[in-house]
Scaffold this motif. Structure first.
Motif, PDB file in Angstrom:
ATOM      1  N   ALA A  20      46.943  47.456  52.086  1.00 55.93           N
ATOM      2  CA  ALA A  20      46.988  47.410  50.790  1.00 55.93           C
ATOM      3  C   ALA A  20      45.374  46.592  50.560  1.00 55.93           C
ATOM      4  O   ALA A  20      44.748  47.074  49.487  1.00 55.93           O
ATOM      5  CB  ALA A  20      47.876  46.506  49.913  1.00 55.93           C
ATOM      6  N   VAL A  21      45.187  45.679  50.987  1.00 58.11           N
ATOM      7  CA  VAL A  21      43.850  44.937  51.122  1.00 58.11           C
ATOM      8  C   VAL A  21      42.688  46.118  51.590  1.00 58.11           C
ATOM      9  O   VAL A  21      41.611  46.086  50.698  1.00 58.11           O
ATOM     10  CB  VAL A  21      43.863  43.584  51.731  1.00 58.11           C
ATOM     11  N   GLU A  22      42.963  46.747  52.405  1.00 60.16           N
ATOM     12  CA  GLU A  22      41.933  47.835  52.895  1.00 60.16           C
ATOM     13  C   GLU A  22      41.740  48.579  51.915  1.00 60.16           C
ATOM     14  O   GLU A  22      40.772  49.013  51.723  1.00 60.16           O
ATOM     15  CB  GLU A  22      42.322  48.362  54.257  1.00 60.16           C
ATOM     16  N   ASP A  23      42.843  49.141  51.306  1.00 58.54           N
ATOM     17  CA  ASP A  23      42.805  50.121  50.163  1.00 58.54           C
ATOM     18  C   ASP A  23      41.952  49.715  48.957  1.00 58.54           C
ATOM     19  O   ASP A  23      41.119  50.405  48.171  1.00 58.54           O
ATOM     20  CB  ASP A  23      44.217  50.589  49.544  1.00 58.54           C
ATOM     21  N   ALA A  24      42.180  48.483  48.798  1.00 56.76           N
ATOM     22  CA  ALA A  24      41.578  47.629  47.721  1.00 56.76           C
ATOM     23  C   ALA A  24      40.355  47.171  47.868  1.00 56.76           C
ATOM     24  O   ALA A  24      39.728  46.602  46.945  1.00 56.76           O
ATOM     25  CB  ALA A  24      42.587  46.847  46.860  1.00 56.76           C
ATOM     26  N   THR A  29      35.843  43.629  46.105  1.00 59.23           N
ATOM     27  CA  THR A  29      34.284  43.233  46.151  1.00 59.23           C
ATOM     28  C   THR A  29      33.683  43.045  44.991  1.00 59.23           C
ATOM     29  O   THR A  29      33.026  42.413  44.615  1.00 59.23           O
ATOM     30  CB  THR A  29      33.659  44.189  47.484  1.00 59.23           C
ATOM     31  N   GLU A  30      33.955  44.407  44.094  1.00 58.99           N
ATOM     32  CA  GLU A  30      33.344  44.547  42.706  1.00 58.99           C
ATOM     33  C   GLU A  30      33.661  43.239  41.908  1.00 58.99           C
ATOM     34  O   GLU A  30      32.993  42.899  41.263  1.00 58.99           O
ATOM     35  CB  GLU A  30      33.717  45.867  42.411  1.00 58.99           C
ATOM     36  N   MET A  31      35.125  43.143  42.058  1.00 62.72           N
ATOM     37  CA  MET A  31      35.678  42.012  41.201  1.00 62.72           C
ATOM     38  C   MET A  31      34.907  40.682  41.368  1.00 62.72           C
ATOM     39  O   MET A  31      34.345  39.925  40.752  1.00 62.72           O
ATOM     40  CB  MET A  31      37.046  41.720  41.599  1.00 62.72           C
ATOM     41  N   GLY A  38      30.286  38.427  45.712  1.00 62.72           N
ATOM     42  CA  GLY A  38      30.545  40.107  46.084  1.00 62.72           C
ATOM     43  C   GLY A  38      31.072  40.103  47.572  1.00 62.72           C
ATOM     44  O   GLY A  38      30.799  41.127  48.412  1.00 62.72           O
ATOM     45  N   ASP A  39      31.381  38.963  48.258  1.00 61.99           N
ATOM     46  CA  ASP A  39      31.749  39.035  49.786  1.00 61.99           C
ATOM     47  C   ASP A  39      33.160  39.021  50.003  1.00 61.99           C
ATOM     48  O   ASP A  39      33.723  39.435  51.161  1.00 61.99           O
ATOM     49  CB  ASP A  39      31.288  37.946  50.427  1.00 61.99           C
ATOM     50  N   PHE A  40      33.949  38.868  48.739  1.00 56.92           N
ATOM     51  CA  PHE A  40      35.297  38.703  48.999  1.00 56.92           C
ATOM     52  C   PHE A  40      36.115  39.998  49.745  1.00 56.92           C
ATOM     53  O   PHE A  40      36.824  39.405  50.853  1.00 56.92           O
ATOM     54  CB  PHE A  40      36.112  38.571  47.573  1.00 56.92           C
ATOM     55  N   GLY A  41      35.965  41.078  49.282  1.00 58.89           N
ATOM     56  CA  GLY A  41      36.551  42.227  49.980  1.00 58.89           C
ATOM     57  C   GLY A  41      36.099  42.578  51.670  1.00 58.89           C
ATOM     58  O   GLY A  41      37.162  42.701  52.378  1.00 58.89           O
ATOM     59  N   VAL A  42      35.057  42.113  51.773  1.00 56.54           N
ATOM     60  CA  VAL A  42      34.415  42.407  53.141  1.00 56.54           C
ATOM     61  C   VAL A  42      35.197  41.207  54.012  1.00 56.54           C
ATOM     62  O   VAL A  42      35.573  41.188  55.189  1.00 56.54           O
ATOM     63  CB  VAL A  42      32.889  42.420  53.184  1.00 56.54           C
ATOM     64  N   ASN A  43      35.100  40.010  53.350  1.00 57.42           N
ATOM     65  CA  ASN A  43      35.710  38.888  54.161  1.00 57.42           C
ATOM     66  C   ASN A  43      37.075  39.392  54.503  1.00 57.42           C
ATOM     67  O   ASN A  43      37.770  38.965  55.490  1.00 57.42           O
ATOM     68  CB  ASN A  43      35.757  37.497  53.235  1.00 57.42           C
ATOM     69  N   MET A  44      38.020  39.595  53.585  1.00 56.72           N
ATOM     70  CA  MET A  44      39.380  39.984  53.608  1.00 56.72           C
ATOM     71  C   MET A  44      39.708  40.970  54.650  1.00 56.72           C
ATOM     72  O   MET A  44      40.394  40.707  55.693  1.00 56.72           O
ATOM     73  CB  MET A  44      40.088  40.251  52.407  1.00 56.72           C
ATOM     74  N   ASP A 192      40.450  37.887  38.713  1.00 61.88           N
ATOM     75  CA  ASP A 192      39.952  36.978  39.986  1.00 61.88           C
ATOM     76  C   ASP A 192      40.538  37.775  41.209  1.00 61.88           C
ATOM     77  O   ASP A 192      41.769  38.112  41.191  1.00 61.88           O
ATOM     78  CB  ASP A 192      40.560  35.854  39.948  1.00 61.88           C
ATOM     79  N   PRO A 193      39.461  38.147  41.976  1.00 57.39           N
ATOM     80  CA  PRO A 193      40.091  38.863  43.350  1.00 57.39           C
ATOM     81  C   PRO A 193      40.998  38.138  44.231  1.00 57.39           C
ATOM     82  O   PRO A 193      41.990  38.606  45.040  1.00 57.39           O
ATOM     83  CB  PRO A 193      38.704  39.059  44.166  1.00 57.39           C
ATOM     84  N   GLY A 194      41.111  36.788  44.422  1.00 57.94           N
ATOM     85  CA  GLY A 194      41.871  36.090  45.205  1.00 57.94           C
ATOM     86  C   GLY A 194      43.356  36.290  44.477  1.00 57.94           C
ATOM     87  O   GLY A 194      44.399  36.162  45.037  1.00 57.94           O
ATOM     88  N   ALA A 195      43.308  36.070  43.187  1.00 66.97           N
ATOM     89  CA  ALA A 195      44.687  36.370  42.237  1.00 66.97           C
ATOM     90  C   ALA A 195      45.258  37.530  42.682  1.00 66.97           C
ATOM     91  O   ALA A 195      46.319  37.654  42.848  1.00 66.97           O
ATOM     92  CB  ALA A 195      44.592  35.825  40.851  1.00 66.97           C
ATOM     93  N   VAL A 196      44.204  38.687  42.504  1.00 67.51           N
ATOM     94  CA  VAL A 196      44.805  40.095  42.739  1.00 67.51           C
ATOM     95  C   VAL A 196      45.501  40.201  44.163  1.00 67.51           C
ATOM     96  O   VAL A 196      46.520  40.769  44.409  1.00 67.51           O
ATOM     97  CB  VAL A 196      43.742  40.984  42.427  1.00 67.51           C
ATOM     98  N   THR A 197      44.768  39.559  45.278  1.00 66.51           N
ATOM     99  CA  THR A 197      45.326  39.593  46.490  1.00 66.51           C
ATOM    100  C   THR A 197      46.837  39.095  46.536  1.00 66.51           C
ATOM    101  O   THR A 197      47.347  39.581  47.501  1.00 66.51           O
ATOM    102  CB  THR A 197      44.069  38.936  47.370  1.00 66.51           C
ATOM    103  N   ILE A 198      46.742  38.028  46.115  1.00 66.09           N
ATOM    104  CA  ILE A 198      48.322  37.312  46.083  1.00 66.09           C
ATOM    105  C   ILE A 198      49.382  38.431  45.426  1.00 66.09           C
ATOM    106  O   ILE A 198      50.369  38.611  46.178  1.00 66.09           O
ATOM    107  CB  ILE A 198      48.186  36.088  45.158  1.00 66.09           C
TER     108      ILE A 198
END
Ligand code: ADP
Ligand code: MG
Length: 214
Positions: A20-24, A29-31, A38-44, A192-198
């Motif tokens: 799911a994180v891969e898909d999102a 990253t845009e969030m 802008g590093d969040f998606g790549v970090n995750m 917030d991308p961290g909240a979306v990830t939860i």
């Protein structure tokens, strides 16, 4: 319907979360670009890909897949969120290592412990525009479901929906922690991308359990 999470279902939860994180990833990253750097998606996705490669074929307990996630995020991931997620997964690993199956009560306990750990480390409160804005309502939903003796599936559904609502609501919040606090109003309208990830984390748990019923 599975009313407990076996090691195999815990493995499915972790793999489903990674997918799911891969898909999102681009969306996350845009969030983060709008609310930070802008590093969040790549970090995750980098952390999760690495963890997937190390997942055991036959997890010894429902904590084992979370232990791999935790070790990977604590030793390799970047950003503010990397170590925080590493410590979040660690509480699921610890609770899961002590049991053969994760019940709703055990998931609620891990979530409560994870929330306390994240608060101890980052001192974010509800309303600061962080992952805590999803963790808090999800944990409370799990605890309510446990008190009402709901099924595991019902509890996880309540948690996923509460986390997703909490994440969505961060779109309207001015950040008070981390990089998002520097950009102020520029982040409004974007969650917030961290909240979306939860939210993705609990939705993956629900999917693992609901999928096991068919
Ligand atoms: P960085 O700001 O170092 O680039 P990341 O992009 O890795 O950090 O992670 C950003 C996420 O980290 C945010 O979406 C937020 O959910 C979370 N976060 C930031 N600060 C805190 C904190 N003090 N407590 C809890 N979560 C936080
Ligand atoms: Mg960032």
């Amino acid at each position: 319907m599975a009313d407990q999470l076996s090691p195999v279902l815990a493995d499915r939860w972790v793999r489903g979360f990674a997918a799911a994180v891969e898909d999102a990833g681009d969306r996350l990253t845009e969030m983060d670009r709008r609310s930070g750097d802008g590093d969040f998606g790549v970090n995750m996705t980098t952390g999760l890909r690495r963890a997937l490669a190390d997942l055991p074929d036959h997890p010894s307990s429902p904590g084992a897949p979370f232990q791999v996630l935790s070790d990977t995020f604590l030793s390799h991931s970047g950003g503010t969120s990397g170590p925080l997620f590493g410590m979040w997964f660690r509480d699921f690993a610890k609770v899961g290592a002590q049991v053969d199956f994760l019940t709703l009560g055990a998931v609620a306990e891990a979530s409560q412990k994870g929330w306390a750990t994240i608060t101890r480390l980052g001192s974010a409160k509800v309303g600061d525009r962080t992952m805590v804005d999803a963790i808090a309502p999800a944990t409370e939903a799990l605890q309510r479901s446990e008190q009402e003796a709901d099924s595991l599936e019902a509890g996880l559904r309540a948690a996923a929906e509460a986390a997703e609502r909490g994440a969505e609501d961060t779109s309207q919040i001015l950040g008070r922690k981390g990089r998002t606090s520097y950009v102020g109003e520029a982040a409004l309208g974007v969650p917030d991308p961290g909240a979306v990830t939860i939210g993705l984390f609990y939705r993956a748990a629900l999917d693992a359990v609901a999928g096991a019923s068919s």
